[in-house]
Design a protein around this motif. Structure first.
Motif, mmCIF file in Angstrom:
data_model
loop_
_atom_site.group_PDB
_atom_site.id
_atom_site.type_symbol
_atom_site.label_atom_id
_atom_site.label_comp_id
_atom_site.label_asym_id
_atom_site.label_seq_id
_atom_site.Cartn_x
_atom_site.Cartn_y
_atom_site.Cartn_z
ATOM 1 N N GLU A 99 -12.184 13.338 -2.671
ATOM 2 C CA GLU A 99 -12.004 14.002 -3.952
ATOM 3 C C GLU A 99 -10.538 14.245 -4.305
ATOM 4 O OE1 GLU A 99 -14.260 17.585 -3.664
ATOM 5 O OE2 GLU A 99 -16.197 16.545 -3.739
ATOM 6 N N GLU A 100 -9.630 14.080 -3.318
ATOM 7 C CA GLU A 100 -8.229 14.419 -3.545
ATOM 8 C C GLU A 100 -7.321 13.429 -2.826
ATOM 9 O OE1 GLU A 100 -8.010 19.161 -3.529
ATOM 10 O OE2 GLU A 100 -9.137 18.366 -1.822
ATOM 11 N N VAL A 101 -6.222 13.071 -3.461
ATOM 12 C CA VAL A 101 -5.204 12.244 -2.816
ATOM 13 C C VAL A 101 -3.826 12.812 -3.130
ATOM 14 C CG1 VAL A 101 -6.590 10.123 -2.856
ATOM 15 C CG2 VAL A 101 -5.001 10.611 -4.735
ATOM 16 N N LEU A 102 -2.908 12.587 -2.212
ATOM 17 C CA LEU A 102 -1.508 12.948 -2.404
ATOM 18 C C LEU A 102 -0.707 11.662 -2.522
ATOM 19 C CD1 LEU A 102 1.131 14.616 -2.243
ATOM 20 C CD2 LEU A 102 0.811 14.715 0.246
ATOM 21 N N VAL A 103 -0.069 11.463 -3.658
ATOM 22 C CA VAL A 103 0.733 10.268 -3.885
ATOM 23 C C VAL A 103 2.183 10.576 -3.535
ATOM 24 C CG1 VAL A 103 1.566 8.607 -5.580
ATOM 25 C CG2 VAL A 103 -0.808 9.389 -5.670
ATOM 26 N N VAL A 104 2.718 9.837 -2.565
ATOM 27 C CA VAL A 104 4.131 9.945 -2.195
ATOM 28 C C VAL A 104 4.795 8.600 -2.480
ATOM 29 C CG1 VAL A 104 3.643 11.661 -0.415
ATOM 30 C CG2 VAL A 104 3.732 9.248 0.211
ATOM 31 N N HIS A 105 6.112 8.606 -2.625
ATOM 32 C CA HIS A 105 6.784 7.343 -2.912
ATOM 33 C C HIS A 105 6.699 6.409 -1.720
ATOM 34 C CE1 HIS A 105 10.280 4.591 -3.321
ATOM 35 N NE2 HIS A 105 9.811 4.510 -4.553
ATOM 36 N N GLY A 106 7.003 6.912 -0.535
ATOM 37 C CA GLY A 106 6.949 6.113 0.677
ATOM 38 C C GLY A 106 8.311 5.565 1.068
ATOM 39 N N ASP A 107 8.620 5.632 2.372
ATOM 40 C CA ASP A 107 9.866 5.056 2.877
ATOM 41 C C ASP A 107 9.695 3.554 3.075
ATOM 42 O OD1 ASP A 107 11.124 7.551 3.018
ATOM 43 O OD2 ASP A 107 10.221 7.956 4.983
ATOM 44 N N PRO A 108 10.764 2.779 2.916
ATOM 45 C CA PRO A 108 10.672 1.337 3.180
ATOM 46 C C PRO A 108 10.218 1.084 4.616
ATOM 47 C CG PRO A 108 12.731 1.876 2.087
ATOM 48 C CD PRO A 108 12.102 3.185 2.460
ATOM 49 N N PRO A 109 9.359 0.086 4.830
ATOM 50 C CA PRO A 109 8.863 -0.182 6.183
ATOM 51 C C PRO A 109 9.956 -0.731 7.096
ATOM 52 C CG PRO A 109 8.150 -1.898 4.678
ATOM 53 C CD PRO A 109 8.815 -0.850 3.837
ATOM 54 N N ALA A 110 9.838 -0.403 8.396
ATOM 55 C CA ALA A 110 10.778 -0.957 9.379
ATOM 56 C C ALA A 110 10.598 -2.461 9.501
ATOM 57 C CB ALA A 110 10.575 -0.274 10.724
ATOM 58 N N ASP A 111 9.353 -2.919 9.337
ATOM 59 C CA ASP A 111 9.045 -4.352 9.371
ATOM 60 C C ASP A 111 9.304 -4.940 7.983
ATOM 61 O OD1 ASP A 111 8.032 -6.882 9.587
ATOM 62 O OD2 ASP A 111 5.987 -6.277 10.103
ATOM 63 N N LEU A 112 10.398 -5.667 7.841
ATOM 64 C CA LEU A 112 10.798 -6.166 6.527
ATOM 65 C C LEU A 112 9.872 -7.269 6.010
ATOM 66 C CD1 LEU A 112 14.687 -6.239 6.909
ATOM 67 C CD2 LEU A 112 13.227 -4.467 5.901
ATOM 68 N N SER A 113 8.986 -7.764 6.865
ATOM 69 C CA SER A 113 8.026 -8.768 6.406
ATOM 70 C C SER A 113 6.854 -8.133 5.653
ATOM 71 C CB SER A 113 7.499 -9.587 7.590
ATOM 72 O OG SER A 113 6.712 -8.779 8.451
ATOM 73 N N ARG A 114 6.748 -6.819 5.750
ATOM 74 C CA ARG A 114 5.656 -6.124 5.050
ATOM 75 C C ARG A 114 6.004 -6.004 3.571
ATOM 76 N NH1 ARG A 114 1.356 -2.780 6.249
ATOM 77 N NH2 ARG A 114 1.818 -2.842 8.478
ATOM 78 N N ARG A 115 5.088 -6.415 2.719
ATOM 79 C CA ARG A 115 5.327 -6.442 1.276
ATOM 80 C C ARG A 115 5.277 -5.031 0.688
ATOM 81 N NH1 ARG A 115 4.137 -10.060 -3.096
ATOM 82 N NH2 ARG A 115 5.367 -9.245 -4.845
ATOM 83 N N THR A 116 6.260 -4.696 -0.128
ATOM 84 C CA THR A 116 6.223 -3.472 -0.905
ATOM 85 C C THR A 116 6.472 -3.812 -2.369
ATOM 86 O OG1 THR A 116 8.576 -3.044 -0.512
ATOM 87 C CG2 THR A 116 7.004 -2.033 1.022
ATOM 88 N N TYR A 117 6.310 -2.801 -3.245
ATOM 89 C CA TYR A 117 6.378 -3.033 -4.682
ATOM 90 C C TYR A 117 7.242 -1.947 -5.332
ATOM 91 C CZ TYR A 117 2.479 -5.961 -3.386
ATOM 92 O OH TYR A 117 1.698 -6.911 -2.762
ATOM 93 N N PRO A 118 7.895 -2.260 -6.444
ATOM 94 C CA PRO A 118 8.818 -1.306 -7.085
ATOM 95 C C PRO A 118 8.102 -0.263 -7.937
ATOM 96 C CG PRO A 118 8.816 -3.361 -8.307
ATOM 97 C CD PRO A 118 7.932 -3.595 -7.104
#
Length: 249
Positions: free
Chosen positions: A85-104
Motif C-alpha cells: 500500500e505504500e512506497v518510498l521513492v528515493v533518487h538512488g546512488d549510482p551503482p558500483a557496477d557500471l555495467s548496471r543500467r540506470t536512467y536519468p
C-alpha cells in the motif's frame, strides 16, 4: 499520547535473514507497527519482493524504490502487488557496477508516474538536512509534494537541536523521523564520510547514549502523535530495540 506510527528498517540481505529479522521485531519490539525495506543493489532481493516475505509478520510494509533504476517504459515496481500500500521513492546512488543500467529520472518524475499509474499507493519521498543548503532541500520538498508525495522519510538525525529545527521546517507534513545507532569510531566515520553527517561536539558513540537519544526523540514525537523509523545499522536488533520500549511507556 503515543506515536502515530513506528517503523523498523530491515535490510533484505537474503530471504531467510529478512524473515528472521521480521520475526525478531514482532517478538521483541511489538511497538513497531510498520517495516520499511530499502532496495540495495548489492543484494539480489528487491525491496518489493522482500515486502511480500515480511507481510505475514507486519501487515504495513513500505518498499523503497530507486528512481534511477526505472526504465521509462517499464512497469512500476509494486504498482499491482497485492498487499503493498505504500512506497518510498528515493533518487538512488549510482551503482558500483557500471555495467548496471540506470536512467536519468528524478524522484519527482517517478513519483508523478506512481501517482498517475498507481493512485491507490501512498507515496513517500526523502528529506536530507545534511545534503545541502536547507532552502534547496525545502524547494525539493515542495516539488515532491507537487508531484504527489504524501509524506517524507528523513535521513537519520543525530542532534536534537537539528531535529527540532527540521520539525519547524516540516511543520504540518507527514514525516517519518529517522533514528540510527552510531556505535564506535568506525560507525561514526562511515556516517561522516558516506552521508556527510555533522555530529554535535558532545556526541557519545555508545549504545547507552544512542538509546537515550532515540528514546528522547521518540518521547518528544509521542506528544504530537508523530512518526519515526529506526534503522539499526551494524548492531543486532536484540541489542537496540528492547531498551527503547522503556522510553515508549
Amino acid at each position: 499520547m503515543s506515536l502515530a506510527r513506528l517503523s523498523v528498517e530491515l535490510v533484505p540481505r537474503t530471504p531467510e535473514d529478512l524473515i528472521n529479522e521480521a520475526r525478531t521485531v514482532k517478538t521483541l519490539f511489538p511497538a513497531a507497527d510498520t517495516l520499511n525495506i530499502p532496495d540495495l543493489m548489492r543484494f539480489p532481493l528487491r525491496s518489493w519482493d522482500a515486502a511480500k516475505l515480511a507481510q505475514p509478520y507486519c501487515k504495513r510494509v513500505i518498499a523503497h524504490v530507486r528512481a534511477i533504476d526505472i526504465a521509462p517504459d517499464a512497469p512500476l515496481p509494486g504498482a499491482n502487488q497485492p498487499g503493498l500500500e505504500e512506497v518510498l521513492v528515493v533518487h538512488g546512488d549510482p551503482p558500483a557496477d557500471l555495467s548496471r543500467r540506470t536512467y536519468p529520472n528524478s524522484s519527482e518524475s517517478v513519483i508523478r508516474r506512481y501517482r498517475r499509474e498507481a493512485p491507490h499507493l501512498r507515496i513517500y519521498a526523502a528529506f536530507d538536512p545534511y545534503r545541502r543548503a536547507p532552502w534547496q532541500e525545502l524547494e525539493d520538498v515542495a516539488r515532491k509534494k507537487d508531484a504527489g508525495a504524501e509524506g517524507f522519510f528523513t535521513q537519520p538525525v543525530f542532534d536534537f537541536k537539528l531535529f527540532d529545527l527540521c520539525r519547524e521546517w516540516l511543520k504540518n507534513e507527514t514525516v517519518f523521523w529517522g533514528l540510527s545507532p552510531v556505535i564506535g569510531p568506525r560507525s561514526r566515520s562511515y556516517w561522516e564520510t558516506t552521508n556527510h553527517i555533522v555530529f554535535p561536539h558532545d556526541f557519545d558513540p555508545t549504545l547507552e547514549a544512542n538509546v537515550a537519544f532515540a528514546g528522547k526523540v521518540l518521547r518528544e514525537l509521542s506528544h504530537t502523535q508523530g512518526n519515526a523509523y529506526l534503522m539499526p545499522v551494524r548492531i543486532k536488533l536484540e541489542q537496540y530495540l528492547p531498551p527503547l520500549l522503556a522510553w515508549l511507556g
